[in-house]
Scaffold this motif. Sequence first.
Motif, PDB file in Angstrom:
ATOM      1  N   LEU A 227       0.839  -1.211   0.000  1.00  0.00           N
ATOM      2  CA  LEU A 227       0.000   0.000   0.000  1.00  0.00           C
ATOM      3  C   LEU A 227       0.870   1.256   0.000  1.00  0.00           C
ATOM      4  CD1 LEU A 227      -2.887  -0.923   2.469  1.00  0.00           C
ATOM      5  CD2 LEU A 227      -2.981  -0.737  -0.017  1.00  0.00           C
ATOM      6  N   PHE A 228       2.016   1.146   0.714  1.00  0.00           N
ATOM      7  CA  PHE A 228       2.922   2.290   0.826  1.00  0.00           C
ATOM      8  C   PHE A 228       3.515   2.667  -0.540  1.00  0.00           C
ATOM      9  CE2 PHE A 228       6.823   4.493   1.933  1.00  0.00           C
ATOM     10  CZ  PHE A 228       6.431   5.286   3.003  1.00  0.00           C
ATOM     11  N   ILE A 229       3.897   1.615  -1.282  1.00  0.00           N
ATOM     12  CA  ILE A 229       4.591   1.939  -2.554  1.00  0.00           C
ATOM     13  C   ILE A 229       3.624   1.987  -3.744  1.00  0.00           C
ATOM     14  CG2 ILE A 229       6.908   1.125  -1.901  1.00  0.00           C
ATOM     15  CD1 ILE A 229       6.295  -1.408  -3.504  1.00  0.00           C
ATOM     16  N   ARG A 230       2.359   1.553  -3.528  1.00  0.00           N
ATOM     17  CA  ARG A 230       1.424   1.496  -4.661  1.00  0.00           C
ATOM     18  C   ARG A 230       1.321   2.819  -5.432  1.00  0.00           C
ATOM     19  NH1 ARG A 230      -4.868  -0.044  -4.306  1.00  0.00           N
ATOM     20  NH2 ARG A 230      -4.827   1.967  -3.259  1.00  0.00           N
ATOM     21  N   PRO A 231       1.148   3.970  -4.718  1.00  0.00           N
ATOM     22  CA  PRO A 231       1.031   5.225  -5.482  1.00  0.00           C
ATOM     23  C   PRO A 231       2.249   5.479  -6.362  1.00  0.00           C
ATOM     24  CG  PRO A 231       0.556   5.606  -3.165  1.00  0.00           C
ATOM     25  CD  PRO A 231       1.044   4.196  -3.288  1.00  0.00           C
ATOM     26  N   TYR A 232       3.448   5.056  -5.857  1.00  0.00           N
ATOM     27  CA  TYR A 232       4.662   5.309  -6.651  1.00  0.00           C
ATOM     28  C   TYR A 232       4.700   4.400  -7.875  1.00  0.00           C
ATOM     29  CZ  TYR A 232       5.857   7.792  -2.489  1.00  0.00           C
ATOM     30  OH  TYR A 232       5.809   8.664  -1.447  1.00  0.00           O
ATOM     31  N   ILE A 233       4.219   3.131  -7.668  1.00  0.00           N
ATOM     32  CA  ILE A 233       4.203   2.205  -8.811  1.00  0.00           C
ATOM     33  C   ILE A 233       3.332   2.813  -9.909  1.00  0.00           C
ATOM     34  CG2 ILE A 233       3.513  -0.099  -9.618  1.00  0.00           C
ATOM     35  CD1 ILE A 233       4.102  -1.144  -6.799  1.00  0.00           C
ATOM     36  N   SER A 234       2.110   3.244  -9.508  1.00  0.00           N
ATOM     37  CA  SER A 234       1.212   3.752 -10.563  1.00  0.00           C
ATOM     38  C   SER A 234       1.739   5.084 -11.113  1.00  0.00           C
ATOM     39  CB  SER A 234      -0.233   3.872 -10.067  1.00  0.00           C
ATOM     40  OG  SER A 234      -0.378   4.963  -9.242  1.00  0.00           O
ATOM     41  N   TYR A 235       2.414   5.859 -10.263  1.00  0.00           N
ATOM     42  CA  TYR A 235       2.976   7.129 -10.734  1.00  0.00           C
ATOM     43  C   TYR A 235       4.049   6.883 -11.798  1.00  0.00           C
ATOM     44  CZ  TYR A 235       5.537  11.566 -10.524  1.00  0.00           C
ATOM     45  OH  TYR A 235       6.167  12.742 -10.843  1.00  0.00           O
ATOM     46  N   PHE A 236       5.008   5.982 -11.482  1.00  0.00           N
ATOM     47  CA  PHE A 236       6.102   5.767 -12.438  1.00  0.00           C
ATOM     48  C   PHE A 236       5.617   5.002 -13.682  1.00  0.00           C
ATOM     49  CE2 PHE A 236       8.586   6.819  -8.630  1.00  0.00           C
ATOM     50  CZ  PHE A 236       9.316   7.857  -9.177  1.00  0.00           C
ATOM     51  N   LYS A 237       4.588   4.127 -13.458  1.00  0.00           N
ATOM     52  CA  LYS A 237       4.007   3.430 -14.610  1.00  0.00           C
ATOM     53  C   LYS A 237       3.397   4.459 -15.566  1.00  0.00           C
ATOM     54  CE  LYS A 237       0.886  -0.131 -14.805  1.00  0.00           C
ATOM     55  NZ  LYS A 237      -0.046  -0.964 -14.096  1.00  0.00           N
ATOM     56  N   SER A 238       2.696   5.430 -14.987  1.00  0.00           N
ATOM     57  CA  SER A 238       2.024   6.419 -15.850  1.00  0.00           C
ATOM     58  C   SER A 238       3.049   7.291 -16.586  1.00  0.00           C
ATOM     59  CB  SER A 238       1.058   7.291 -15.046  1.00  0.00           C
ATOM     60  OG  SER A 238       1.761   8.153 -14.202  1.00  0.00           O
ATOM     61  N   LEU A 239       4.223   7.489 -15.959  1.00  0.00           N
ATOM     62  CA  LEU A 239       5.263   8.302 -16.620  1.00  0.00           C
ATOM     63  C   LEU A 239       5.833   7.570 -17.845  1.00  0.00           C
ATOM     64  CD1 LEU A 239       7.490   9.816 -13.784  1.00  0.00           C
ATOM     65  CD2 LEU A 239       5.922  11.017 -15.305  1.00  0.00           C
ATOM     66  N   ARG A 240       5.843   6.212 -17.757  1.00  0.00           N
ATOM     67  CA  ARG A 240       6.477   5.441 -18.833  1.00  0.00           C
ATOM     68  C   ARG A 240       5.488   4.934 -19.872  1.00  0.00           C
ATOM     69  NH1 ARG A 240      11.501   3.034 -17.493  1.00  0.00           N
ATOM     70  NH2 ARG A 240      10.844   1.234 -18.677  1.00  0.00           N
ATOM     71  N   ASP A 241       4.178   5.168 -19.612  1.00  0.00           N
ATOM     72  CA  ASP A 241       3.166   4.657 -20.536  1.00  0.00           C
ATOM     73  C   ASP A 241       3.221   5.443 -21.848  1.00  0.00           C
ATOM     74  OD1 ASP A 241       0.897   3.935 -21.873  1.00  0.00           O
ATOM     75  OD2 ASP A 241      -0.320   3.758 -20.052  1.00  0.00           O
ATOM     76  N   PRO A 242       3.529   4.775 -22.976  1.00  0.00           N
ATOM     77  CA  PRO A 242       3.696   5.524 -24.228  1.00  0.00           C
ATOM     78  C   PRO A 242       2.381   6.083 -24.761  1.00  0.00           C
ATOM     79  CG  PRO A 242       3.850   3.159 -24.636  1.00  0.00           C
ATOM     80  CD  PRO A 242       3.702   3.328 -23.150  1.00  0.00           C
ATOM     81  N   GLN A 243       1.241   5.481 -24.341  1.00  0.00           N
ATOM     82  CA  GLN A 243      -0.066   5.915 -24.865  1.00  0.00           C
ATOM     83  C   GLN A 243      -0.526   7.235 -24.263  1.00  0.00           C
ATOM     84  OE1 GLN A 243      -2.510   2.386 -24.162  1.00  0.00           O
ATOM     85  NE2 GLN A 243      -3.838   3.226 -25.753  1.00  0.00           N
ATOM     86  N   TYR A 244      -0.155   7.440 -23.001  1.00  0.00           N
ATOM     87  CA  TYR A 244      -0.697   8.592 -22.266  1.00  0.00           C
ATOM     88  C   TYR A 244       0.422   9.444 -21.697  1.00  0.00           C
ATOM     89  CZ  TYR A 244      -4.801   5.662 -22.584  1.00  0.00           C
ATOM     90  OH  TYR A 244      -5.809   4.891 -23.066  1.00  0.00           O
ATOM     91  N   THR A 245       0.045  10.669 -21.287  1.00  0.00           N
ATOM     92  CA  THR A 245       1.047  11.553 -20.692  1.00  0.00           C
ATOM     93  C   THR A 245       0.633  11.906 -19.268  1.00  0.00           C
ATOM     94  OG1 THR A 245      -0.070  13.090 -22.168  1.00  0.00           O
ATOM     95  CG2 THR A 245       2.301  12.871 -22.434  1.00  0.00           C
ATOM     96  N   ARG A 246       1.577  12.419 -18.550  1.00  0.00           N
ATOM     97  CA  ARG A 246       1.269  12.837 -17.194  1.00  0.00           C
ATOM     98  C   ARG A 246       1.541  14.333 -17.078  1.00  0.00           C
ATOM     99  NH1 ARG A 246       0.200   9.813 -12.337  1.00  0.00           N
ATOM    100  NH2 ARG A 246       0.129  11.445 -10.783  1.00  0.00           N
TER     101      ARG A 246
END
Length: 552
Positions: A30-49
């Motif tokens: 739970l502690f690291i979940r926000p970071y996982i989704s944050y860094f995933k969203s940064l690397r997602d080629p389809q979408y931007t942050r």
Amino acid sequence: MDYNNLLHILSKLIGSLNFISILFIILGYLFIRPYISYFKSLRDPQYTRAPGPLPLPFIGYLSILFGDIAENNFKLSAKYGDVCEIEMFGYRYVLISNPKLLGDLFSPSVNSPFLRRMPLMPGFKELGMDKEGLLLNLDIPKWRHNRKFFQQSLSPPSFLELSTKYTRECCEELIEHWNNIIDNKHNNKHGNKINIRLDKWYRAFTSDMMGLVAAGSKEDSLKVLYNDKYNKTVIDNTKEKNLSEGETYRRLREDYINALNFFVFIPKFLWNLPFIQGQCKFYRGVLDSLTEFEIKFIKERKQVINSESSNNDNNKNNNKNNSKVRPDFLTMLLTMNKDSDPTPDDIKQNLREMFSAGTGTTTTTLCSIAYLLSKHPEIEKRMVEEILSVIGPNNPIDSSNLSKLVYTEAVLNESMRLYPVVPVTYRFSPEISTQIDKYRFPPDTLFAINLGHIHRDARYFKDPEKFNPDRFLGNWREDIPNYAFSPFGHGMRSCPGKNFSMTEIKVILATIYRKFTFKLVNPNEPLHLQFAAVNDITKMEVYIEKRELPQN
Ligand code: HEM
């Protein structure tokens, strides 16, 4: 290593874990979940942050727990720009502070993909709002149906005439109480000045007014406030035991607003904690009692309407003017909706939203106007001169005068610009990805529209911090860019009570200000607003004085 070996090692590892280690793993995740989704969203080629702060563990963003969401949104936009992003309520939360980027979100099209305000949250279900009424309704066909009848019920001339009449009646009662308070020397603790809590008076006033307009029930809130505080000779021992129906309903609705804030803002996993459980139980009780009260009330009204219409069928010489049924909002909802023969259950949430969306919003707006006018006596003087020249010192106001109160309307608009009751509104689409400026967001992103920030942006309003009603005179609609001024929102989910509110508030200003003037007790204090679902005035102390009118 083959697959079977891997499974074997994993099952051994799991088998060796005890309760504490499992708890640590869950908490760690739970502690690291926000970071996982944050860094995933940064690397997602389809979408931007969009730019924004790093998320925090568990909560995503601190303003959920502390401070004022509206104020924090304001600061975020100032720091990160027109489009910025945080994690909130477990969603990507994109804050938009540029009216030019709102075309899709505020689209007036019936096919807009942004017909939802927010994603489904556990509190909405608890409140019964996910499939009922308008405000948080996510069931789009049902929302369309309700919206149509809500709007139609507010528009007939007979309804608008009746609501103006009720508003005038409540104003007259308020004026009588204030005259009594000022004339009664015993209450006068400040020399010639009488100190009142204007927020409390306006809250009681809007409650009585909406009680009449929505359901024809006089709630006596003004009378209760006057008797409690100023009319000590009235001793009412039965007060707590025998509350009038109106007063019971008013109290339930007051608790309902707190229930709404509780279920929307407190995450569900906290509801059963020992020190919160009691509160949760109390609010569930409030919802049940309110529903019971409303269903009974709606059933009674339906019976009266049905019995009158069957009498009318039998009596061809019937004169409609003799109707005993008031053309208030409830009657409109029941009669306009006749083809679908709505049940009390279908209607109760609409009625509830008429009250909950109509009373606090009007109270806060009236208080912000009083605050600004007391700091700008020259603007108040000009507004009162207009009121006196259009209506005179004592004549009743009717709808034909209202369109002539151009400066009064400009004062109202300018107050709502500086202190919008809804400083942030939301749009959400689970279906489509969305392009905003140079960013592309996935479905399920929550868009927060930073109305309060836009209203004070120097790009759209010259000297934005200045209280200047003149900016709302003349062709202001052409001068101010689209969506830059949005006190009632825009598009398919804009406020259906807009015209009604504008009329009511003008009637109130014109009736009250020609009789009284208010001065702030603490002129150096800011306006005390607290944001939950909307900006709510928490305290406003003023000295009230009778207005000296020029002798004709
Ligand atoms: C000064 C008074 C008021 C202000 C400033 C105000 C403002 C707003 C705003 C900003 C919204 C959201 C719009 C959007 O997201 O685009 C809204 C929604 C709404 N308002 Fe008002 N409002 C006021 C009075 C009223 C009154 C008197 C009623 C009832 C007659 C009302 C009923 C509603 C309802 C039902 C919605 C939800 C509409 C939907 O989701 O379809 N409001 N209001």
